[in-house]
Write an enzyme that holds these catalytic residues in place. Structure first.
Site, PDB file in Angstrom:
ATOM      1  N   LYS A 140       3.917  -6.843   4.102  1.00 47.68           N
ATOM      2  CA  LYS A 140       3.681  -5.448   3.743  1.00 47.68           C
ATOM      3  C   LYS A 140       3.350  -4.679   5.006  1.00 47.68           C
ATOM      4  O   LYS A 140       2.868  -5.235   5.991  1.00 47.68           O
ATOM      5  CB  LYS A 140       2.556  -5.303   2.714  1.00 47.68           C
ATOM      6  CG  LYS A 140       1.176  -5.762   3.143  1.00 47.68           C
ATOM      7  CD  LYS A 140       0.374  -4.833   4.010  1.00 47.68           C
ATOM      8  CE  LYS A 140       0.300  -3.435   3.439  1.00 47.68           C
ATOM      9  NZ  LYS A 140      -0.437  -2.528   4.404  1.00 47.68           N
ATOM     10  N   ASN A 176       0.066  10.536   5.997  1.00 48.39           N
ATOM     11  CA  ASN A 176      -1.228  10.081   6.499  1.00 48.39           C
ATOM     12  C   ASN A 176      -2.326  11.112   6.321  1.00 48.39           C
ATOM     13  O   ASN A 176      -3.507  10.768   6.271  1.00 48.39           O
ATOM     14  CB  ASN A 176      -1.086   9.657   7.962  1.00 48.39           C
ATOM     15  CG  ASN A 176      -0.421   8.310   8.081  1.00 48.39           C
ATOM     16  OD1 ASN A 176      -1.056   7.285   7.884  1.00 48.39           O
ATOM     17  ND2 ASN A 176       0.872   8.299   8.348  1.00 48.39           N
ATOM     18  N   THR A 192      -6.215   9.963  -0.715  1.00 47.05           N
ATOM     19  CA  THR A 192      -6.119  10.540  -2.046  1.00 47.05           C
ATOM     20  C   THR A 192      -5.063   9.839  -2.870  1.00 47.05           C
ATOM     21  O   THR A 192      -4.959  10.080  -4.038  1.00 47.05           O
ATOM     22  CB  THR A 192      -5.790  12.032  -1.960  1.00 47.05           C
ATOM     23  OG1 THR A 192      -4.543  12.205  -1.251  1.00 47.05           O
ATOM     24  CG2 THR A 192      -6.886  12.784  -1.233  1.00 47.05           C
ATOM     25  N   THR A 215      -1.530  -2.879  10.600  1.00 44.19           N
ATOM     26  CA  THR A 215      -1.952  -3.053   9.209  1.00 44.19           C
ATOM     27  C   THR A 215      -0.823  -3.730   8.477  1.00 44.19           C
ATOM     28  O   THR A 215      -0.047  -3.129   7.766  1.00 44.19           O
ATOM     29  CB  THR A 215      -2.376  -1.759   8.529  1.00 44.19           C
ATOM     30  OG1 THR A 215      -2.856  -2.078   7.226  1.00 44.19           O
ATOM     31  CG2 THR A 215      -1.280  -0.754   8.409  1.00 44.19           C
ATOM     32  N   GLU A 252       6.534   4.833   7.659  1.00 42.46           N
ATOM     33  CA  GLU A 252       6.132   6.084   7.004  1.00 42.46           C
ATOM     34  C   GLU A 252       6.881   7.269   7.603  1.00 42.46           C
ATOM     35  O   GLU A 252       6.761   7.553   8.795  1.00 42.46           O
ATOM     36  CB  GLU A 252       4.620   6.267   7.130  1.00 42.46           C
ATOM     37  CG  GLU A 252       3.849   5.265   6.298  1.00 42.46           C
ATOM     38  CD  GLU A 252       2.354   5.290   6.549  1.00 42.46           C
ATOM     39  OE1 GLU A 252       1.629   4.681   5.746  1.00 42.46           O
ATOM     40  OE2 GLU A 252       1.915   5.896   7.540  1.00 42.46           O
ATOM     41  N   THR A 265       0.868  -1.184   0.000  1.00 40.48           N
ATOM     42  CA  THR A 265       0.000   0.000   0.000  1.00 40.48           C
ATOM     43  C   THR A 265       0.901   1.229   0.000  1.00 40.48           C
ATOM     44  O   THR A 265       1.344   1.664  -1.048  1.00 40.48           O
ATOM     45  CB  THR A 265      -0.974  -0.013   1.199  1.00 40.48           C
ATOM     46  OG1 THR A 265      -0.245  -0.220   2.405  1.00 40.48           O
ATOM     47  CG2 THR A 265      -2.014  -1.109   1.034  1.00 40.48           C
TER      48      THR A 265
END
Length: 454
Positions: free
Chosen positions: A213, A449, A454, A224, A311, A184
């Protein structure tokens, strides 16, 4: 591999890491150029367009064994368990961990909090794969990852599953494309493989491969985060479940990116026994002990790739809590440090503010009485270059910290924080130790985040 070579500046966070590879230069070293994959397993990655903005990258992964497998899995503890989690749990329970043939995974939509319709979508994904295999009983585990609260474009997925099945292959390129299909906000596909032997079958060489992932919403139990491990070693279902549970507790459940726990986490392992040899069915056997060490070490290496792709992350941090009266208390303390926003932001700012680490140790809940005693607690920074540790606190007494050296240590990408609860090299409480891996918090995390949907 040329497709995986293009370098870009900064943290590129397209919804899925593209095959033409917008991979930061620092992350390219984590992409394997070859692999040793288990016999009898075939994989494929196919483009569906689950997320409307994805017009060309694979987002449907299929992993299939030519023969029935023993299977085990560990799932999220989030109360809002996604439909694929519920379906996979039911399949494993009904089959008692036997006769599993495939795992099907989509990225781009989590199929979580989607009601009865979402549950049926997950069921139908598994059924479609079973039909391709010519099987009447549920034999496929289902996983999904992506945005929560949206229904899958199920017709598009079901239409493409036969294509995914037809494209199954055993090549390194196929494994890499499949690992890419489950991404993702990852910036690179996470794939590892290795070979090993077992004490009772020294003449047999076994293989273990895994893909995972995850880059955000990572603070398992579990987050996640999806993962599939495959081996051609013969392992009974009951032994496989206990092996996986132990390995995950010391790997995927010992990492943190942002402290959030998602609705979809699943780590599954499939063992088809295609390489032959004596089956592992007893926890007291030498083979079981060897397999536990192999699987745990492998899962740790695989899970650490998730942290390295956190991230907005700029640092990979190991926190080691030593000399605890029990493992669980040590793990709770390590976990609390790993998810502390103040610790994470201090590390990003290269600020040796050890008071934040001490604060996290002190407010950790659930540890055994007497575990944390200020007068025997020590904290150090351990450089990864092998140079001497930088002592920050010794037996509750602050050290005169060399701020220049501290800053130099914190400029490195990798860092280890050592917490000694016993107050010395040998300690007063015993030798129990827990290790956690986490990353820092940066401005980029907020940007990524804020733009997620989008």
């Amino acid at each position: 591999m040329a497709a995986f070579a293009r370098m870009v500046k900064g943290q590129v966070r397209n919804y899925s890491a593209p095959l033409d590879m917008a991979i930061p230069a620092s992350k390219q070293k984590y992409i394997p150029s070859s692999g040793s994959y288990p016999k009898g397993f075939l994989v494929s990655g196919t483009h569906v367009g689950v997320k409307a903005s994805n017009t060309r990258f694979p987002d449907l992964a299929l992993i299939s064994s030519e023969t029935p497998c023993s299977a085990a899995a560990v799932f999220t503890t989030n109360k809002f368990q996604a439909a694929p989690v519920q379906v996979s749990k039911k399949t494993l329970q009904e089959r008692q961990g036997q006769g599993i043939r495939s795992v099907v995974i989509n990225s781009g939509c989590a199929n979580a909090v989607t009601g009865k319709g979402g549950y049926e979508d997950a069921v139908n994904m598994g059924k479609k794969v079973d039909e391709c295999e010519g099987l009447s009983k549920p034999s496929t585990l289902v996983m999904s990852t992506g945005v929560i609260g949206q229904r899958l474009p199920i017709s598009k997925i079901l239409d493409k599953i036969p294509t995914a099945y037809a494209n199954l292959a055993s090549t390194h390129e196929a494994w890499l494309t499949t690992a890419r299909a489950i991404c993702t906000t990852d910036t690179f596909p996470k794939l590892l493989s290795r070979t090993f032997t077992l004490p009772s079958s020294p003449g047999h060489t076994y293989s273990l491969a895994g893909m995972t992932k995850g880059a955000g919403m990572i603070h398992p139990n579990m987050a996640t985060l999806l993962g599939v491990l495959c081996t051609d070693a013969p392992i009974a279902p009951s032994a496989l479940q206990s092996l996986l549970k132990y390995a995950v507790s010391r790997s995927f459940n010992s990492i943190s990116v942002d402290g959030d726990t998602s609705t979809n986490d699943t780590i599954a392992v499939l063992a088809n026994g295609a390489a032959g040899g004596a089956p592992i069915n007893s926890a007291s056997s030498d083979d079981y002990a060897a397999m536990q060490e192999i699987l745990t070490s492998f899962a740790q290496s695989l899970s650490q790739l998730v942290v390295r792709d956190g991230e907005g992350a700029t640092k990979f941090v190991t926190v080691r809590v030593q000399n605890s009266p029990d493992y669980d208390s040590a793990r709770l303390i390590a976990s609390t440090i790993a998810r502390s926003p103040l610790v994470k932001t201090a590390l990003y700012g290269r600020d040796a503010n050890w008071g934040r680490i001490l604060c996290a140790i002190g407010y950790t809940q659930g540890v055994a009485p007497g575990t944390v005693v200020p007068e025997r607690t020590s904290v150090s920074f351990k450089p990864v270059d092998g140079s001497a540790v930088l002592k920050l606190l010794v037996n509750g007494e602050p050290e005169q910290v060399d701020e220049e050296r501290a800053s130099a240590i914190l400029q490195e990408e990798d860092l280890e924080i050592v917490v000694d609860l016993g107050g010395g090299e040998k300690g007063e409480l015993g030798g129990e130790e827990a290790v956690y891996w986490f990353c820092d918090f940066s401005h980029e995390y907020v940007t990524i985040n804020g733009d997620y949907r989008t």
